[in-house]
Enzyme design. Structure first.
Site, PDB file in Angstrom:
ATOM      1  N   GLU A  19      -7.663  -6.350   1.813  1.00  0.00           N
ATOM      2  CA  GLU A  19      -6.385  -6.169   2.510  1.00  0.00           C
ATOM      3  C   GLU A  19      -6.045  -7.334   3.443  1.00  0.00           C
ATOM      4  OE1 GLU A  19      -5.223  -3.660   6.053  1.00  0.00           O
ATOM      5  OE2 GLU A  19      -4.940  -2.227   4.427  1.00  0.00           O
ATOM      6  N   SER A  23      -9.183  -1.227   7.512  1.00  0.00           N
ATOM      7  CA  SER A  23      -9.585  -1.144   6.100  1.00  0.00           C
ATOM      8  C   SER A  23      -9.745  -2.558   5.546  1.00  0.00           C
ATOM      9  CB  SER A  23      -8.511  -0.441   5.276  1.00  0.00           C
ATOM     10  OG  SER A  23      -8.229   0.830   5.808  1.00  0.00           O
ATOM     11  N   ARG A  41       1.280  -1.754   1.207  1.00  0.00           N
ATOM     12  CA  ARG A  41       0.580  -2.874   1.854  1.00  0.00           C
ATOM     13  C   ARG A  41       1.049  -4.240   1.316  1.00  0.00           C
ATOM     14  NH1 ARG A  41      -0.698   0.790   4.563  1.00  0.00           N
ATOM     15  NH2 ARG A  41      -2.704   1.191   5.566  1.00  0.00           N
TER      16      ARG A  41
END
Ligand code: EPU
Length: 353
Positions: free
Chosen positions: A339, A233, A158
């Site tokens: 995130e 998420s 990520r």
């Protein structure tokens, strides 16, 4: 220009200036104009991974809507080039329809093709860094377009140079090296289980299975889904040392959250670290799916997705997110990191920081 309708959270204030770039040249012009005015620039894709502050953004929001997808045979590969503004799931569908393997597990992810390298989008055993060959980027300093090999993008879980150094370059297009007729990768247990009755699943069967799994978690956009206003998420899965992971398992057994340590979801990484499941930590710390805090809450289908139910504001969302982070930290001593990208608002530091 109100930004809330351009984000999947449907939250946040306006942009002082807004521009939609339909060609790469437009991107250069917009940047030059903003440079002349001394304005900060934020590049917006599909708005599915961004938290916009209630006060909005006092600069230029530039949305890339450059479209187009091209397939070129190159040796034993087919190179798929997608312009930044192409909706990502259309790109995946087009590759799967041509029986080109490499991105089928990334089905159903919202947002645009140009945004996928920013946070190295990944799901169900694949990430874009696995198949991305190169990108065309616009250097924000020189305003020149150039090709960047994937190896120079600093990809990690990520993460990428684009996320770490947002002021450097703008992604104009992405090139993937796909494998014609290759067998799908079934590395994620949940996906392999869903396809266990197929001896040799096709890429379109894998795509359908991924879409099915994502729908069950409210991770495919559906206008009638009460969990739809979210950014997937909200936190990344924490990567910890093997010792910390073992301590979490021991604690979970000791507190009777599980019967055996293997029941704690853990994904060992090649370098010896272990990825923990943030959604599992959130639930076991006592934050229930479906929790409501006014106009925001936790998805009823997945504890890692925070949801806006309408009529709320970004401050509400951040208050809830901090509550989730602090509850997990208090219970397991692990600090979850958000995130999404934050625009016009900062992610609050821990009370001790
Ligand atoms: N879990 C719970 N409770 C929950 C949710 C999950 O206990 O409420 C447990 C599950 O039982 C499972 C584990 O946590 O054992 C992992 O859950 P899941 O398979 O749903 O995946 P995830 O780790 O929560 C990650 C990505 C998703 C991606 C899926 C599938 C991150 C931050 N998220 O989620 O990506 O779709 O794996 O590969 O890495 C996103 O980035 O926005 C995103 C949706």
């Amino acid at each position: 220009m109100p930004l809330a309708p351009l984000t999947t959270f449907e939250l946040g204030g306006p942009a002082r200036f807004f521009c939609q770039a339909t060609t790469s040249e437009n991107v250069g012009w917009a940047l030059r104009w903003a440079g002349d005015q001394n304005l900060p620039v934020f590049v917006l894709g599909g708005g599915s991974n961004v938290v916009v502050g209630d006060g909005g953004f006092a600069g230029l929001v530039l949305q890339l809507v450059v479209r187009g997808t091209e397939f070129r045979s190159q040796g034993d590969h087919v190179v798929l080039e997608a312009q930044a503004g192409e909706p990502w799931d259309d790109v995946v569908a087009a590759a799967v329809a041509r029986d080109l393997a490499g991105i089928e597990c990334l089905s159903g992810i919202p947002g645009t093709a140009g945004a996928t390298p920013i946070q190295n989008v990944g799901a169900y055993g694949q990430e874009v860094a696995d198949t991305l060959r190169s990108l065309r980027v616009l250097d924000r300093r020189t305003l020149e377009a150039r090709e960047l090999p994937a190896a120079d993008c600093g990809f990690a879980y990520r993460n990428s140079i684009f996320k770490r150094e947002p002021g450097q370059a703008i992604v104009l297009s992405v090139c993937f090296a796909l494998r014609p007729g290759a067998r799908p990768v079934l590395a994620y247990r949940e996906l392999a289980n869903a396809l266990a009755d197929r001896a040799r699943p096709s890429l379109s069967e894998v795509r359908e299975a991924v879409l099915d799994l994502r729908r069950k978690k409210s991770m495919v956009y559906d206008a009638s889904d009460p969990n739809r206003r979210s950014a997937g998420s909200f936190f990344t899965n924490p990567i910890v040392s093997a010792d910390v992971a073992a301590a979490v398992s021991t604690q979970a057994v000791g507190e009777r959250l599980v019967q055996a340590p293997e029941e704690v979801p853990q994904f060992p990484l090649p370098d010896g670290h272990v990825k923990l499941a943030a959604g599992w930590l959130v639930e076991r710390a006592g934050v229930k799916r479906g929790l409501r805090m006014g106009a925001v809450g936790v998805s009823s289908r997945h504890a890692l997705a925070l949801v806006h139910h309408g009529g709320g504001c970004t401050a509400d969302l951040i208050r809830l997110a901090v509550h989730v982070r602090d509850t997990v930290a208090a219970r397991f001593g692990i600090t979850l990191q958000p995130e999404p990208v934050f625009l016009g608002v900062a992610w609050p530091p821990l009370p001790s920081e």
